[in-house]
Design a protein around this motif. Structure first.
Motif, mmCIF file in Angstrom:
data_model
loop_
_atom_site.group_PDB
_atom_site.id
_atom_site.type_symbol
_atom_site.label_atom_id
_atom_site.label_comp_id
_atom_site.label_asym_id
_atom_site.label_seq_id
_atom_site.Cartn_x
_atom_site.Cartn_y
_atom_site.Cartn_z
ATOM 1 N N PRO A 30 0.849 -1.192 0.000
ATOM 2 C CA PRO A 30 0.000 0.000 0.000
ATOM 3 C C PRO A 30 0.891 1.252 0.000
ATOM 4 C CG PRO A 30 -0.776 -1.590 1.620
ATOM 5 C CD PRO A 30 0.577 -2.061 1.159
ATOM 6 N N HIS A 31 0.591 2.194 -0.881
ATOM 7 C CA HIS A 31 1.470 3.366 -0.979
ATOM 8 C C HIS A 31 0.789 4.479 -1.759
ATOM 9 C CE1 HIS A 31 2.168 1.397 -4.886
ATOM 10 N NE2 HIS A 31 2.558 2.584 -5.336
ATOM 11 N N ARG A 32 1.387 5.670 -1.631
ATOM 12 C CA ARG A 32 1.013 6.827 -2.448
ATOM 13 C C ARG A 32 2.266 7.305 -3.170
ATOM 14 N NH1 ARG A 32 -0.596 9.805 1.310
ATOM 15 N NH2 ARG A 32 -2.823 9.276 1.230
ATOM 16 N N ALA A 33 2.187 7.430 -4.483
ATOM 17 C CA ALA A 33 3.344 7.860 -5.275
ATOM 18 C C ALA A 33 2.937 9.021 -6.171
ATOM 19 C CB ALA A 33 3.872 6.703 -6.120
ATOM 20 N N ILE A 55 0.965 12.894 -11.975
ATOM 21 C CA ILE A 55 0.156 11.736 -11.636
ATOM 22 C C ILE A 55 0.298 11.494 -10.142
ATOM 23 C CG2 ILE A 55 -0.100 9.232 -11.860
ATOM 24 C CD1 ILE A 55 0.986 9.498 -14.706
ATOM 25 N N VAL A 56 -0.828 11.341 -9.459
ATOM 26 C CA VAL A 56 -0.835 10.914 -8.058
ATOM 27 C C VAL A 56 -1.566 9.580 -8.004
ATOM 28 C CG1 VAL A 56 -1.507 11.435 -5.693
ATOM 29 C CG2 VAL A 56 -0.806 13.289 -7.228
ATOM 30 N N VAL A 69 -7.804 1.494 -5.618
ATOM 31 C CA VAL A 69 -6.832 2.345 -6.301
ATOM 32 C C VAL A 69 -7.482 3.687 -6.612
ATOM 33 C CG1 VAL A 69 -5.524 2.699 -8.429
ATOM 34 C CG2 VAL A 69 -5.526 0.461 -7.335
ATOM 35 N N LEU A 70 -6.783 4.765 -6.267
ATOM 36 C CA LEU A 70 -7.166 6.119 -6.657
ATOM 37 C C LEU A 70 -6.049 6.686 -7.518
ATOM 38 C CD1 LEU A 70 -8.526 7.574 -3.293
ATOM 39 C CD2 LEU A 70 -9.870 6.718 -5.225
ATOM 40 N N LEU A 71 -6.420 7.239 -8.655
ATOM 41 C CA LEU A 71 -5.415 7.817 -9.541
ATOM 42 C C LEU A 71 -5.930 9.128 -10.100
ATOM 43 C CD1 LEU A 71 -3.116 6.278 -12.140
ATOM 44 C CD2 LEU A 71 -4.779 7.934 -12.966
ATOM 45 N N GLY A 257 7.228 9.926 -16.912
ATOM 46 C CA GLY A 257 6.811 10.183 -15.538
ATOM 47 C C GLY A 257 7.943 9.883 -14.573
ATOM 48 N N THR A 258 8.399 10.900 -13.862
ATOM 49 C CA THR A 258 9.506 10.771 -12.917
ATOM 50 C C THR A 258 8.971 10.721 -11.496
ATOM 51 O OG1 THR A 258 10.970 12.028 -14.390
ATOM 52 C CG2 THR A 258 11.640 11.831 -12.081
ATOM 53 N N LEU A 259 9.369 9.701 -10.754
ATOM 54 C CA LEU A 259 8.916 9.550 -9.374
ATOM 55 C C LEU A 259 9.526 10.647 -8.509
ATOM 56 C CD1 LEU A 259 7.413 7.730 -7.286
ATOM 57 C CD2 LEU A 259 9.587 6.524 -6.968
ATOM 58 N N ILE A 260 8.676 11.508 -7.946
ATOM 59 C CA ILE A 260 9.192 12.612 -7.132
ATOM 60 C C ILE A 260 8.885 12.434 -5.650
ATOM 61 C CG2 ILE A 260 9.209 14.279 -9.004
ATOM 62 C CD1 ILE A 260 6.569 15.385 -7.967
ATOM 63 N N SER A 261 7.921 11.561 -5.313
ATOM 64 C CA SER A 261 7.679 11.268 -3.901
ATOM 65 C C SER A 261 7.034 9.902 -3.766
ATOM 66 C CB SER A 261 6.788 12.344 -3.256
ATOM 67 O OG SER A 261 5.461 12.255 -3.722
#
Length: 272
Positions: A30-33, A55-56, A69-71, A257-261
């Protein structure tokens, strides 16, 4: 020909894939990215000069309770015809065994009236029965071993950890019109742990040192005559289901898409 942003929610299934390793053995974290979007300079873009957006993505749940899933994806394209702004939101829930599915997808372009897909699906005697309320009330019956989005992610991960380089599977996620099934071809690379060149968010916390697999998935519209995929998604898939280094190839242009958090979310254990 105007540039448009394809109305698809299956990015959610990517971000969330039969192989010799049971899918149930794979644990999704489970995570938020959050990912920053930009125009991919490695592909020559047609009629698109620049792109930006975000994108969140949020995954919660487990095999016992099911997966939600929420996007949210917001994209601004600087095209030859002017600025094109797209906002996509997706909310889904999938039973942990792939027997039931709930989806709601909304897509707005330049503030126009949104396109929507909304419905529920459940398996009955080997058939996936979909009851949709949007874009219209209808019942769709899909025969065969079609996978739901989280099932697809688990199968890809199972194939990756087993060293299987190819996975072919039909996938249903409800978009764009609650009717379509896409045939998918996944090409999976060998696992790597080298952290050189990784974003800070991808080499810290629980992602530090984890094995990840380069994956490319091509989506083909079932029954279509064109052998060219509708679009192609490439990414690095960590062994806990987290993704980085997204590339969304729509044919005329591609987004990166670059992962920033990255934020781990609470994990709930299945009852004994």
């Amino acid at each position: 020909m105007p540039v448009s942003v394809p109305f698809r929610a299956c990015l959610a299934s990517v971000l969330l894939l039969a192989a010799t390793l049971p899918a149930a053995a794979v644990q999704l974290a489970p995570h938020r990215a959050t990912y920053a979007l930009s125009l991919d300079g490695s592909k020559v873009a047609k009629r698109v000069n620049a792109a930006s957006g975000q994108i969140v993505y949020e995954l919660r749940g487990n095999q016992c309770a099911g997966y939600s899933v929420l996007l949210r994806q917001n994209t601004d394209l600087d095209t030859q015809g002017g600025l094109l702004s797209s906002s996509i939101s997706t909310a889904t829930w999938e039973d942990g065994t792939g027997k039931a599915y709930r989806f709601r997808v909304t897509n707005k372009v330049n503030g126009d009236a949104p396109e929507q897909a909304d419905g529920v699906a459940e398996r009955r005697d080997g058939t996936l029965v979909v009851k949709a309320t949007k874009p219209e009330e209808t019942t769709v019956k899909i025969s065969g071993s079609v996978l739901l989005p989280t099932q697809h992610v688990l199968r890809v991960l199972a194939a990756a950890t087993s060293g299987e380089p190819i996975l072919q599977a039909p996938v249903y996620d409800g978009s764009p019109d609650a009717r379509k099934v896409y045939d998918t071809l996944s090409v999976i690379g060998k696992g790597i742990t080298d952290e050189q060149g990784l974003e800070q968010a991808a080499k810290s916390g629980e992602l530090a040192g984890r094995t990840r697999y380069p994956v490319t998935i091509s989506y083909y519209e079932r029954g279509g005559k064109d052998q060219t995929p509708s679009y192609v998604i490439s990414f690095d898939l960590f062994d806990n289901g987290v993704s980085r280094a997204l590339k969304l190839d729509y044919g005329d242009f591609a987004l990166r898409g670059t992962l920033i958090s990255y934020e781990p979310l609470p994990t709930e254990a299945c009852p004994n």
